[in-house]
Design an enzyme around this catalytic site. Sequence first.
Site, mmCIF file in Angstrom:
data_model
loop_
_atom_site.group_PDB
_atom_site.id
_atom_site.type_symbol
_atom_site.label_atom_id
_atom_site.label_comp_id
_atom_site.label_asym_id
_atom_site.label_seq_id
_atom_site.Cartn_x
_atom_site.Cartn_y
_atom_site.Cartn_z
ATOM 1 N N GLY A 16 -11.095 -18.714 22.432
ATOM 2 C CA GLY A 16 -11.621 -19.520 23.539
ATOM 3 C C GLY A 16 -12.574 -18.733 24.411
ATOM 4 O O GLY A 16 -12.429 -18.693 25.632
ATOM 5 N N SER A 18 -16.011 -19.149 24.525
ATOM 6 C CA SER A 18 -17.326 -19.782 24.684
ATOM 7 C C SER A 18 -17.676 -20.036 26.140
ATOM 8 O O SER A 18 -18.804 -20.407 26.463
ATOM 9 C CB SER A 18 -17.364 -21.110 23.916
ATOM 10 O OG SER A 18 -16.340 -21.970 24.391
ATOM 11 N N ASN A 94 -6.396 -16.271 24.551
ATOM 12 C CA ASN A 94 -6.927 -16.813 25.805
ATOM 13 C C ASN A 94 -7.144 -18.329 25.762
ATOM 14 O O ASN A 94 -7.138 -18.977 26.807
ATOM 15 C CB ASN A 94 -8.261 -16.097 26.114
ATOM 16 C CG ASN A 94 -9.027 -16.762 27.225
ATOM 17 O OD1 ASN A 94 -8.723 -16.578 28.398
ATOM 18 N ND2 ASN A 94 -10.028 -17.575 26.874
ATOM 19 N N SER A 147 -0.289 -16.871 33.234
ATOM 20 C CA SER A 147 -0.702 -17.473 34.513
ATOM 21 C C SER A 147 0.349 -17.197 35.570
ATOM 22 O O SER A 147 1.542 -17.077 35.260
ATOM 23 C CB SER A 147 -0.872 -18.980 34.347
ATOM 24 O OG SER A 147 -1.085 -19.574 35.617
ATOM 25 N N TYR A 160 2.885 -27.185 31.367
ATOM 26 C CA TYR A 160 2.026 -25.992 31.311
ATOM 27 C C TYR A 160 2.824 -24.750 31.737
ATOM 28 O O TYR A 160 2.768 -23.707 31.085
ATOM 29 C CB TYR A 160 0.824 -26.222 32.237
ATOM 30 C CG TYR A 160 -0.159 -25.076 32.358
ATOM 31 C CD1 TYR A 160 -1.178 -24.885 31.425
ATOM 32 C CD2 TYR A 160 -0.090 -24.188 33.438
ATOM 33 C CE1 TYR A 160 -2.102 -23.849 31.569
ATOM 34 C CE2 TYR A 160 -1.005 -23.152 33.580
ATOM 35 C CZ TYR A 160 -2.003 -22.983 32.648
ATOM 36 O OH TYR A 160 -2.912 -21.946 32.788
ATOM 37 N N VAL A 161 3.593 -24.880 32.805
ATOM 38 C CA VAL A 161 4.383 -23.745 33.313
ATOM 39 C C VAL A 161 5.365 -23.270 32.242
ATOM 40 O O VAL A 161 5.503 -22.060 31.997
ATOM 41 C CB VAL A 161 5.131 -24.146 34.609
ATOM 42 C CG1 VAL A 161 6.074 -23.037 35.051
ATOM 43 C CG2 VAL A 161 4.137 -24.474 35.724
ATOM 44 N N LYS A 164 3.537 -21.370 29.496
ATOM 45 C CA LYS A 164 3.120 -20.029 29.939
ATOM 46 C C LYS A 164 4.340 -19.111 30.067
ATOM 47 O O LYS A 164 4.248 -17.901 29.823
ATOM 48 C CB LYS A 164 2.367 -20.104 31.273
ATOM 49 C CG LYS A 164 0.949 -20.648 31.155
ATOM 50 C CD LYS A 164 0.038 -19.748 30.314
ATOM 51 C CE LYS A 164 -1.422 -20.120 30.425
ATOM 52 N NZ LYS A 164 -2.299 -19.384 29.494
HETATM 53 N N1 LIG Z 1 -9.326 -20.157 35.316
HETATM 54 C C1 LIG Z 1 -8.173 -20.065 35.942
HETATM 55 O O1 LIG Z 1 -8.078 -20.299 37.146
HETATM 56 C C2 LIG Z 1 -6.935 -19.637 35.193
HETATM 57 C C3 LIG Z 1 -5.790 -19.309 35.937
HETATM 58 C C4 LIG Z 1 -4.647 -18.881 35.270
HETATM 59 C C5 LIG Z 1 -4.648 -18.801 33.894
HETATM 60 N N2 LIG Z 1 -5.766 -19.145 33.185
HETATM 61 C C6 LIG Z 1 -5.704 -19.033 31.727
HETATM 62 O O2 LIG Z 1 -6.860 -18.356 31.290
HETATM 63 C C7 LIG Z 1 -7.232 -18.814 29.983
HETATM 64 C C8 LIG Z 1 -8.694 -19.280 30.008
HETATM 65 O O3 LIG Z 1 -8.802 -20.346 30.941
HETATM 66 P P1 LIG Z 1 -10.232 -20.876 31.464
HETATM 67 O O4 LIG Z 1 -10.002 -21.439 32.807
HETATM 68 O O5 LIG Z 1 -11.254 -19.829 31.263
HETATM 69 O O6 LIG Z 1 -10.486 -22.094 30.415
HETATM 70 P P2 LIG Z 1 -11.835 -22.881 30.024
HETATM 71 O O7 LIG Z 1 -12.983 -22.441 30.841
HETATM 72 O O8 LIG Z 1 -11.454 -24.331 30.037
HETATM 73 O O9 LIG Z 1 -12.106 -22.419 28.510
HETATM 74 C C9 LIG Z 1 -11.222 -22.790 27.496
HETATM 75 C C10 LIG Z 1 -11.655 -22.149 26.210
HETATM 76 O O10 LIG Z 1 -10.679 -22.470 25.184
HETATM 77 C C11 LIG Z 1 -11.386 -22.933 24.048
HETATM 78 N N3 LIG Z 1 -10.585 -23.845 23.226
HETATM 79 C C12 LIG Z 1 -10.143 -25.090 23.536
HETATM 80 N N4 LIG Z 1 -9.454 -25.601 22.491
HETATM 81 C C13 LIG Z 1 -9.491 -24.658 21.505
HETATM 82 C C14 LIG Z 1 -8.971 -24.591 20.198
HETATM 83 N N5 LIG Z 1 -8.230 -25.603 19.673
HETATM 84 N N6 LIG Z 1 -9.211 -23.474 19.460
HETATM 85 C C15 LIG Z 1 -9.952 -22.455 19.966
HETATM 86 N N7 LIG Z 1 -10.459 -22.446 21.202
HETATM 87 C C16 LIG Z 1 -10.224 -23.544 21.970
HETATM 88 C C17 LIG Z 1 -12.636 -23.614 24.579
HETATM 89 O O11 LIG Z 1 -13.578 -23.648 23.516
HETATM 90 P P3 LIG Z 1 -14.723 -24.800 23.347
HETATM 91 O O12 LIG Z 1 -15.233 -25.069 24.740
HETATM 92 O O13 LIG Z 1 -15.693 -24.138 22.436
HETATM 93 O O14 LIG Z 1 -14.098 -26.009 22.716
HETATM 94 C C18 LIG Z 1 -13.014 -22.657 25.707
HETATM 95 O O15 LIG Z 1 -13.760 -21.567 25.195
HETATM 96 C C19 LIG Z 1 -6.233 -19.919 29.640
HETATM 97 O O16 LIG Z 1 -5.190 -19.388 28.857
HETATM 98 C C20 LIG Z 1 -5.714 -20.369 30.991
HETATM 99 O O17 LIG Z 1 -4.440 -20.938 30.906
HETATM 100 C C21 LIG Z 1 -6.912 -19.565 33.811
#
Ligand SMILES: NC(=O)c1ccc[n+]([C@@H]2O[C@H](COP(=O)([O-])OP(=O)(O)OC[C@H]3O[C@@H](n4cnc5c(N)ncnc54)[C@H](OP(=O)(O)O)[C@@H]3O)[C@@H](O)[C@H]2O)c1
Length: 253
Positions: A16, A18, A94, A147, A160-161, A164
């Site tokens: 993930g 991208s 991720n 998280s 989700y909780v 995680k």
């Molecule tokens: N941002 C936050 O505030 C936050 C806080 C706590 C934890 N997290 C954790 O951090 C991680 C990243 O979160 P984010 O906020 O950066 O998410 P995001 O911007 O929504 O990005 C999600 C990524 O996952 C990819 N993805 C979705 N379905 C997939 C699949 N079936 N196979 C492979 N890749 C897939 C998407 O790829 P495509 O777009 O190419 O489909 C995208 O690259 C997650 O585990 C999330 O739970 C984030």
Amino acid sequence: MRHKEEQVNRIALVTGASKGLGAAIAARLADTGLAVAVNYHRDRSGAEAVVKQIRKAEGMAEAFQADVTDVDGVKALIEAVSLRMGAPTVLVNNATGPQPFIPIERQEWRDYQAQLDFFLKAPLLLVQRVLPYMKSAGFGRVINIGSEVVELGNAEFSHYVAAKAAMLGITRSWANELGQYGITVNLVAPGWIPVKRHEGTPQSELDAYGAGLPLNRMGKPDEVGDAVAFLASERSGFITGQRIAVNGGKTLS
Ligand SMILES: NC(=O)c1ccc[n+]([C@@H]2O[C@H](COP(=O)([O-])OP(=O)(O)OC[C@H]3O[C@@H](n4cnc5c(N)ncnc54)[C@H](OP(=O)(O)O)[C@@H]3O)[C@@H](O)[C@H]2O)c1
């Protein structure tokens, strides 16, 4: 800018990557000299932009399409990465799907399964495929992106909780099982770090969240990337089974 301590010849796979935190993690790993496999699911142009940015900074990266929740998708992904780049010995779990808020009365078992697919199934499928490479190298780094919600227990978010929390469980258990092979397994737990999908959040909401943190500001994706890059490096070799919060101190009390 490439750092002095380079990890030449090591391959990292970031799922993930991208966009969002995954893109920042990929860029930081590349900065430290790792060749990075940038996995994406649907956003090919996003992944290609991440690769381009890494190459512009003299790093090594390639994009790989795969659904990491699918057994055949993971098999093909690891085969393709091994063929085109080399055997991955750093794995960053991720990827995430949609994260809807759902009150208990409306939750269904499939809501839990959807989250478990990303935070339990995908890491398991991936680690099973890369373990032979890590074992034969006598080196491995598995970094799960968890998280802070596990500590916070956010309402209407138990699917989700719970997933995680399961991810933290496998982190600890795998650390015990794999330490003997020189493989460390850790979890980085970000707080709320705004990424593209948070666009449109009122500034007042962002300001209020940041002001409530001991560090008095919102975090940045690169700060998650820095923690992951450290855990991926040689320098973290005596750290395993740990959860490292990157959340401005929100969960310190
Ligand atoms: N941002 C936050 O505030 C936050 C806080 C706590 C934890 N997290 C954790 O951090 C991680 C990243 O979160 P984010 O906020 O950066 O998410 P995001 O911007 O929504 O990005 C999600 C990524 O996952 C990819 N993805 C979705 N379905 C997939 C699949 N079936 N196979 C492979 N890749 C897939 C998407 O790829 P495509 O777009 O190419 O489909 C995208 O690259 C997650 O585990 C999330 O739970 C984030």
